[in-house]
Design a protein around this motif. Structure first.
Motif, PDB file in Angstrom:
ATOM      1  N   UNK A   1      45.023  39.524  43.247  1.00 11.37           N
ATOM      2  CA  UNK A   1      45.574  38.508  42.165  1.00 11.37           C
ATOM      3  C   UNK A   1      44.587  40.465  40.956  1.00 11.37           C
ATOM      4  N   UNK A   2      42.859  40.739  41.571  1.00  9.89           N
ATOM      5  CA  UNK A   2      42.698  41.414  40.946  1.00  9.89           C
ATOM      6  C   UNK A   2      42.782  42.965  40.851  1.00  9.89           C
ATOM      7  N   UNK A   3      43.685  43.110  42.302  1.00  6.94           N
ATOM      8  CA  UNK A   3      44.286  44.551  42.292  1.00  6.94           C
ATOM      9  C   UNK A   3      45.718  44.569  41.414  1.00  6.94           C
ATOM     10  N   UNK A   4      46.647  43.948  41.592  1.00  4.36           N
ATOM     11  CA  UNK A   4      47.331  43.292  40.678  1.00  4.36           C
ATOM     12  C   UNK A   4      47.113  44.035  39.457  1.00  4.36           C
ATOM     13  N   UNK A   5      46.546  42.761  38.957  1.00  5.03           N
ATOM     14  CA  UNK A   5      45.183  43.294  37.395  1.00  5.03           C
ATOM     15  C   UNK A   5      45.860  44.911  37.514  1.00  5.03           C
ATOM     16  N   UNK A   6      44.504  45.591  38.036  1.00  3.97           N
ATOM     17  CA  UNK A   6      44.787  46.870  38.202  1.00  3.97           C
ATOM     18  C   UNK A   6      45.518  47.864  38.383  1.00  3.97           C
ATOM     19  N   UNK A   7      46.371  47.491  39.018  1.00  3.06           N
ATOM     20  CA  UNK A   7      47.403  48.588  38.987  1.00  3.06           C
ATOM     21  C   UNK A   7      48.722  47.624  37.723  1.00  3.06           C
ATOM     22  N   UNK A   8      48.601  47.173  36.779  1.00  4.80           N
ATOM     23  CA  UNK A   8      49.203  46.648  35.344  1.00  4.80           C
ATOM     24  C   UNK A   8      50.196  45.963  35.767  1.00  4.80           C
TER      25      UNK A   8
ATOM     26  N   UNK B   1      52.685  34.043  40.787  1.00  2.00           N
ATOM     27  CA  UNK B   1      51.393  34.234  39.667  1.00  2.00           C
ATOM     28  C   UNK B   1      51.378  35.312  38.382  1.00  2.00           C
ATOM     29  N   UNK B   2      50.828  34.717  36.950  1.00  2.00           N
ATOM     30  CA  UNK B   2      52.043  35.783  36.264  1.00  2.00           C
ATOM     31  C   UNK B   2      50.541  36.340  35.673  1.00  2.00           C
ATOM     32  N   UNK B   3      50.084  37.758  36.056  1.00  2.00           N
ATOM     33  CA  UNK B   3      49.214  38.071  35.058  1.00  2.00           C
ATOM     34  C   UNK B   3      48.501  38.584  34.182  1.00  2.00           C
TER      35      UNK B   3
END
Length: 153
Positions: free
Chosen positions: A92-99, A151-153
Motif C-alpha cells: 500500500x505504501x509503495x502504491x502511494x509512492x508511485x501515485x 484498496x483505494x489509495x
C-alpha cells in the motif's frame, strides 16, 4: 527477535520459490518461473525473521491507475506475527509512492484483506489483460473461486 523487510535481489529467488512451493502446488498462488521472478524482482518485498526468510509479496503495476498484490506468502513457521499484514501494508505504501489509485487483490482470504481496508468488487471490473495474462495459467481457470478486492489509495 529481529524482523527485517527489504527488496530482494536475484540471489533470493531460489529461497523465495522454495517458500512458496506448497502454495503453488495447492493452486493458491500462481507459479512464477525463475526468469519471471528475475524480470520482476523490483516488485517484491521480503521479510526475514532472525535472518530466515519468513515471507514475501509483490506489487505488480498493471497501469498508471492500478497495481496488484501478488504472491503473498508467509511461512507456517512464522504465522501469527502479523507479517502478512505488514507485507500488504508495504505494498500500500509503495502504491502511494508511485501515485497509483487502487490496489487489487485476487484472494481466497477475504476476511484478511477486508481487515486491511480492501473491499470486494465484481470480477468483471478487473482489467481484461489481467485475466488473460495470469488467470489463464491457473489450474482453476476458468472456474475461479478467488474473490476480487481493491484498496483505494
Amino acid at each position: 527477535m529481529e524482523i527485517k523487510f527489504f527488496k530482494p535481489d536475484v540471489t533470493h529467488i531460489t529461497t523465495m520459490q522454495a517458500l512458496v512451493k506448497e502454495e503453488v502446488e495447492n493452486g493458491n498462488i500462481l507459479l512464477r518461473t525463475e526468469d519471471e521472478m528475475a524480470n520482476t524482482i523490483r516488485a517484491y518485498t521480503v521479510v526475514e525473521v532472525d535472518g530466515v526468510m519468513a515471507g514475501f509479496t509483490a506489487l505488480h503495476i498493471h497501469s498508471a491507475r492500478l497495481a496488484e498484490v501478488r504472491s503473498l506468502v508467509v511461512s507456517k513457521n512464522f504465522r501469527g506475527l502479523k507479517l502478512g499484514q505488514k507485507l500488504v501494508q508495504a505494498c500500500i505504501e509503495e502504491g502511494r509512492k508511485y501515485k497509483l489509485q487502487q490496489i487489487l487483490s485476487l484472494t481466497y482470504e477475504e476476511g484478511f484483506f477486508k481487515s486491511l481496508g480492501f473491499v470486494t468488487i465484481e470480477k468483471e471490473d478487473i482489467p481484461e489483460h489481467k485475466i488473460w495474462a495470469d488467470c489463464i495459467r491457473c489450474k482453476h481457470f476458468p472456474v475461479c473461486n478467488e474473490i476480487a478486492m481493491v484498496y483505494d489509495l
